[in-house]
Motif scaffolding. Structure first.
Motif, PDB file in Angstrom:
ATOM      1  N   LEU A   1       0.839  -1.196   0.000  1.00  0.00           N
ATOM      2  CA  LEU A   1       0.000   0.000   0.000  1.00  0.00           C
ATOM      3  C   LEU A   1       0.874   1.246   0.000  1.00  0.00           C
ATOM      4  CD1 LEU A   1      -2.893   1.162   0.228  1.00  0.00           C
ATOM      5  CD2 LEU A   1      -2.579   1.111   2.712  1.00  0.00           C
ATOM      6  N   ARG A   2       0.658   2.121  -0.984  1.00  0.00           N
ATOM      7  CA  ARG A   2       1.415   3.372  -1.077  1.00  0.00           C
ATOM      8  C   ARG A   2       0.536   4.601  -0.903  1.00  0.00           C
ATOM      9  NH1 ARG A   2       5.985   1.145   0.059  1.00  0.00           N
ATOM     10  NH2 ARG A   2       7.044   0.080  -1.623  1.00  0.00           N
ATOM     11  N   GLN A   3      -0.775   4.452  -1.194  1.00  0.00           N
ATOM     12  CA  GLN A   3      -1.657   5.613  -1.123  1.00  0.00           C
ATOM     13  C   GLN A   3      -3.076   5.154  -0.822  1.00  0.00           C
ATOM     14  OE1 GLN A   3      -1.105   8.106  -4.540  1.00  0.00           O
ATOM     15  NE2 GLN A   3      -3.043   9.148  -4.266  1.00  0.00           N
ATOM     16  N   LEU A   4      -3.735   5.848   0.102  1.00  0.00           N
ATOM     17  CA  LEU A   4      -5.157   5.652   0.409  1.00  0.00           C
ATOM     18  C   LEU A   4      -5.883   6.908  -0.043  1.00  0.00           C
ATOM     19  CD1 LEU A   4      -5.204   4.046   3.965  1.00  0.00           C
ATOM     20  CD2 LEU A   4      -6.123   3.055   1.868  1.00  0.00           C
ATOM     21  N   GLY A   5      -6.788   6.786  -0.989  1.00  0.00           N
ATOM     22  CA  GLY A   5      -7.433   7.970  -1.550  1.00  0.00           C
ATOM     23  C   GLY A   5      -6.366   8.850  -2.170  1.00  0.00           C
TER      24      GLY A   5
ATOM     25  N   VAL B   1     -11.100   0.251   2.351  1.00  0.00           N
ATOM     26  CA  VAL B   1     -10.917   0.333   0.894  1.00  0.00           C
ATOM     27  C   VAL B   1     -11.123  -1.030   0.245  1.00  0.00           C
ATOM     28  CG1 VAL B   1      -9.040   0.529  -0.810  1.00  0.00           C
ATOM     29  CG2 VAL B   1      -9.511   2.406   0.750  1.00  0.00           C
ATOM     30  N   LEU B   2     -10.587  -2.074   0.860  1.00  0.00           N
ATOM     31  CA  LEU B   2     -10.757  -3.413   0.293  1.00  0.00           C
ATOM     32  C   LEU B   2     -12.238  -3.792   0.276  1.00  0.00           C
ATOM     33  CD1 LEU B   2      -7.685  -5.277   1.834  1.00  0.00           C
ATOM     34  CD2 LEU B   2      -7.925  -4.309  -0.473  1.00  0.00           C
ATOM     35  N   ALA B   3     -12.983  -3.424   1.305  1.00  0.00           N
ATOM     36  CA  ALA B   3     -14.413  -3.729   1.349  1.00  0.00           C
ATOM     37  C   ALA B   3     -15.188  -2.954   0.276  1.00  0.00           C
ATOM     38  CB  ALA B   3     -14.971  -3.408   2.733  1.00  0.00           C
ATOM     39  N   GLN B   4     -14.730  -1.759  -0.082  1.00  0.00           N
ATOM     40  CA  GLN B   4     -15.412  -0.919  -1.071  1.00  0.00           C
ATOM     41  C   GLN B   4     -14.984  -1.221  -2.503  1.00  0.00           C
ATOM     42  OE1 GLN B   4     -14.255   2.981   0.204  1.00  0.00           O
ATOM     43  NE2 GLN B   4     -15.856   3.111   1.761  1.00  0.00           N
ATOM     44  N   SER B   5     -13.903  -1.925  -2.654  1.00  0.00           N
ATOM     45  CA  SER B   5     -13.332  -2.162  -3.982  1.00  0.00           C
ATOM     46  C   SER B   5     -14.269  -2.977  -4.871  1.00  0.00           C
ATOM     47  CB  SER B   5     -11.998  -2.898  -3.827  1.00  0.00           C
ATOM     48  OG  SER B   5     -11.493  -3.254  -5.087  1.00  0.00           O
ATOM     49  N   SER B   6     -14.354  -2.558  -6.132  1.00  0.00           N
ATOM     50  CA  SER B   6     -15.101  -3.363  -7.096  1.00  0.00           C
ATOM     51  C   SER B   6     -14.373  -3.467  -8.436  1.00  0.00           C
ATOM     52  CB  SER B   6     -16.512  -2.808  -7.304  1.00  0.00           C
ATOM     53  OG  SER B   6     -16.459  -1.549  -7.916  1.00  0.00           O
ATOM     54  N   ARG B   7     -13.392  -2.613  -8.658  1.00  0.00           N
ATOM     55  CA  ARG B   7     -12.632  -2.649  -9.922  1.00  0.00           C
ATOM     56  C   ARG B   7     -11.159  -2.390  -9.645  1.00  0.00           C
ATOM     57  NH1 ARG B   7     -13.227  -1.159 -14.368  1.00  0.00           N
ATOM     58  NH2 ARG B   7     -12.714   1.026 -14.366  1.00  0.00           N
TER      59      ARG B   7
ATOM     60  N   ASP C   1       4.047  -1.783 -12.511  1.00  0.00           N
ATOM     61  CA  ASP C   1       4.131  -2.275 -11.132  1.00  0.00           C
ATOM     62  C   ASP C   1       3.090  -1.635 -10.214  1.00  0.00           C
ATOM     63  OD1 ASP C   1       6.224  -3.888 -11.795  1.00  0.00           O
ATOM     64  OD2 ASP C   1       7.774  -2.549 -11.043  1.00  0.00           O
ATOM     65  N   THR C   2       2.096  -0.970 -10.779  1.00  0.00           N
ATOM     66  CA  THR C   2       1.124  -0.237  -9.977  1.00  0.00           C
ATOM     67  C   THR C   2      -0.269  -0.848 -10.104  1.00  0.00           C
ATOM     68  OG1 THR C   2       2.380   1.805 -10.265  1.00  0.00           O
ATOM     69  CG2 THR C   2       0.094   2.040  -9.574  1.00  0.00           C
ATOM     70  N   LEU C   3      -0.880  -1.119  -8.967  1.00  0.00           N
ATOM     71  CA  LEU C   3      -2.259  -1.600  -8.891  1.00  0.00           C
ATOM     72  C   LEU C   3      -3.097  -0.475  -8.304  1.00  0.00           C
ATOM     73  CD1 LEU C   3      -4.530  -3.813  -8.776  1.00  0.00           C
ATOM     74  CD2 LEU C   3      -3.632  -4.406  -6.517  1.00  0.00           C
ATOM     75  N   ARG C   4      -4.152  -0.109  -9.003  1.00  0.00           N
ATOM     76  CA  ARG C   4      -5.070   0.903  -8.502  1.00  0.00           C
ATOM     77  C   ARG C   4      -6.426   0.250  -8.269  1.00  0.00           C
ATOM     78  NH1 ARG C   4      -1.351   4.022 -10.552  1.00  0.00           N
ATOM     79  NH2 ARG C   4      -1.184   6.224 -10.486  1.00  0.00           N
ATOM     80  N   LEU C   5      -7.015   0.546  -7.106  1.00  0.00           N
ATOM     81  CA  LEU C   5      -8.328   0.027  -6.749  1.00  0.00           C
ATOM     82  C   LEU C   5      -9.355   1.144  -6.871  1.00  0.00           C
ATOM     83  CD1 LEU C   5      -7.443  -2.048  -3.554  1.00  0.00           C
ATOM     84  CD2 LEU C   5      -7.584  -2.839  -5.929  1.00  0.00           C
ATOM     85  N   PHE C   6     -10.553   0.781  -7.371  1.00  0.00           N
ATOM     86  CA  PHE C   6     -11.633   1.740  -7.586  1.00  0.00           C
ATOM     87  C   PHE C   6     -12.933   1.184  -7.017  1.00  0.00           C
ATOM     88  CE2 PHE C   6      -8.542   2.173 -10.943  1.00  0.00           C
ATOM     89  CZ  PHE C   6      -8.332   3.539 -11.020  1.00  0.00           C
ATOM     90  N   ASP C   7     -13.840   2.096  -6.652  1.00  0.00           N
ATOM     91  CA  ASP C   7     -15.160   1.650  -6.206  1.00  0.00           C
ATOM     92  C   ASP C   7     -16.071   1.488  -7.421  1.00  0.00           C
ATOM     93  OD1 ASP C   7     -16.073   4.212  -6.905  1.00  0.00           O
ATOM     94  OD2 ASP C   7     -16.314   4.875  -4.835  1.00  0.00           O
ATOM     95  N   ALA C   8     -17.345   1.180  -7.190  1.00  0.00           N
ATOM     96  CA  ALA C   8     -18.287   0.925  -8.277  1.00  0.00           C
ATOM     97  C   ALA C   8     -18.511   2.148  -9.162  1.00  0.00           C
ATOM     98  CB  ALA C   8     -19.613   0.439  -7.710  1.00  0.00           C
ATOM     99  N   ALA C   9     -18.319   3.358  -8.619  1.00  0.00           N
ATOM    100  CA  ALA C   9     -18.480   4.593  -9.391  1.00  0.00           C
ATOM    101  C   ALA C   9     -17.173   5.019 -10.061  1.00  0.00           C
ATOM    102  CB  ALA C   9     -18.991   5.707  -8.483  1.00  0.00           C
TER     103      ALA C   9
ATOM    104  N   ALA D   1     -14.392   5.732  -8.632  1.00  0.00           N
ATOM    105  CA  ALA D   1     -13.622   6.673  -7.816  1.00  0.00           C
ATOM    106  C   ALA D   1     -12.384   5.943  -7.290  1.00  0.00           C
ATOM    107  CB  ALA D   1     -14.451   7.186  -6.649  1.00  0.00           C
ATOM    108  N   PRO D   2     -11.206   6.577  -7.361  1.00  0.00           N
ATOM    109  CA  PRO D   2      -9.991   5.917  -6.887  1.00  0.00           C
ATOM    110  C   PRO D   2     -10.002   5.723  -5.372  1.00  0.00           C
ATOM    111  CG  PRO D   2      -9.515   8.164  -7.581  1.00  0.00           C
ATOM    112  CD  PRO D   2     -10.963   7.912  -7.886  1.00  0.00           C
ATOM    113  N   LEU D   3      -9.622   4.527  -4.954  1.00  0.00           N
ATOM    114  CA  LEU D   3      -9.592   4.199  -3.531  1.00  0.00           C
ATOM    115  C   LEU D   3      -8.176   4.071  -2.992  1.00  0.00           C
ATOM    116  CD1 LEU D   3     -12.340   1.418  -3.497  1.00  0.00           C
ATOM    117  CD2 LEU D   3     -12.576   3.795  -2.745  1.00  0.00           C
ATOM    118  N   ALA D   4      -7.298   3.423  -3.767  1.00  0.00           N
ATOM    119  CA  ALA D   4      -5.950   3.148  -3.261  1.00  0.00           C
ATOM    120  C   ALA D   4      -5.000   2.877  -4.421  1.00  0.00           C
ATOM    121  CB  ALA D   4      -5.958   1.952  -2.319  1.00  0.00           C
ATOM    122  N   ARG D   5      -3.723   3.096  -4.117  1.00  0.00           N
ATOM    123  CA  ARG D   5      -2.652   2.750  -5.062  1.00  0.00           C
ATOM    124  C   ARG D   5      -1.683   1.843  -4.325  1.00  0.00           C
ATOM    125  NH1 ARG D   5       2.389   4.632  -5.896  1.00  0.00           N
ATOM    126  NH2 ARG D   5       2.083   6.437  -4.557  1.00  0.00           N
ATOM    127  N   LEU D   6      -1.376   0.704  -4.948  1.00  0.00           N
ATOM    128  CA  LEU D   6      -0.438  -0.258  -4.374  1.00  0.00           C
ATOM    129  C   LEU D   6       0.677  -0.505  -5.381  1.00  0.00           C
ATOM    130  CD1 LEU D   6      -3.602  -1.261  -3.628  1.00  0.00           C
ATOM    131  CD2 LEU D   6      -2.272  -2.678  -2.119  1.00  0.00           C
TER     132      LEU D   6
END
Length: 150
Positions: free
Chosen positions: A45-49, A117-123, A129-137, A139-144
């Motif tokens: 985890l490198r960034q939350l929101g 963030v993991l609970a809200q993740s849908s995409r 080397d970067t994984l970005r997590l997004f919610d259903a809308a 919206a960016p949630l996290a960068r790993l």
């Protein structure tokens, strides 16, 4: 003779060599990094929101590993967690409720934010080397970031 000397000087002056015009230099091709695999990669985890994640003393980096058999496991900074994940369509990533140990630590805010963030993740999207997590809308949630162990 004098006329030939003048003619020679005029010809020499008109034939002055000019430096070759400079050509636009092309930058070397950018090094492309292949996309890290979603599964069996340690994602740190490198960034939350929009907030960068710092690691307080006496805590570990928060990370997530998605196993080939569908298990999600990791560490929120102090506490280990485990659960299942679902990625049935390309770009989809959802998590079951995660089980976790519950020790107090200085990075509890980061840990709670990570599990939220993991609970809200849908995409998700992976770029190099970067994984970005997004919610259903979307919206960016996290960068790993993928971290490879040697």
């Amino acid at each position: 003779m004098r006329a030939s000397l003048v003619l020679f000087c005029l010809l020499a002056a008109s034939c002055q060599t000019r430096p070759a015009p400079e050509t636009a230099t092309t930058a070397p091709p950018a090094r492309t990094v292949p996309d890290a695999p979603l599964r069996e990669t340690r994602w740190v985890l490198r960034q939350l929101g929009t907030q960068a994640v710092s690691v307080p003393a006496n805590t570990a980096e928060a990370f997530l590993t998605l196993r080939a058999e569908g298990q999600a496991e990791g560490n929120g900074s102090c506490n280990r967690f485990r659960g299942s994940f679902f990625s049935e369509k390309p770009g989809e990533l959802r998590f079951s409720p995660l089980m976790s140990t519950r020790m107090a630590c200085p990075a509890l805010d980061t840990e709670n934010g990570f599990t939220r963030v993991l609970a809200q993740s849908s995409r998700y999207r992976i770029s190099g080397d970067t994984l970005r997590l997004f919610d259903a809308a979307d919206a960016p949630l996290a960068r790993l970031e993928a971290v490879y162990l040697h």
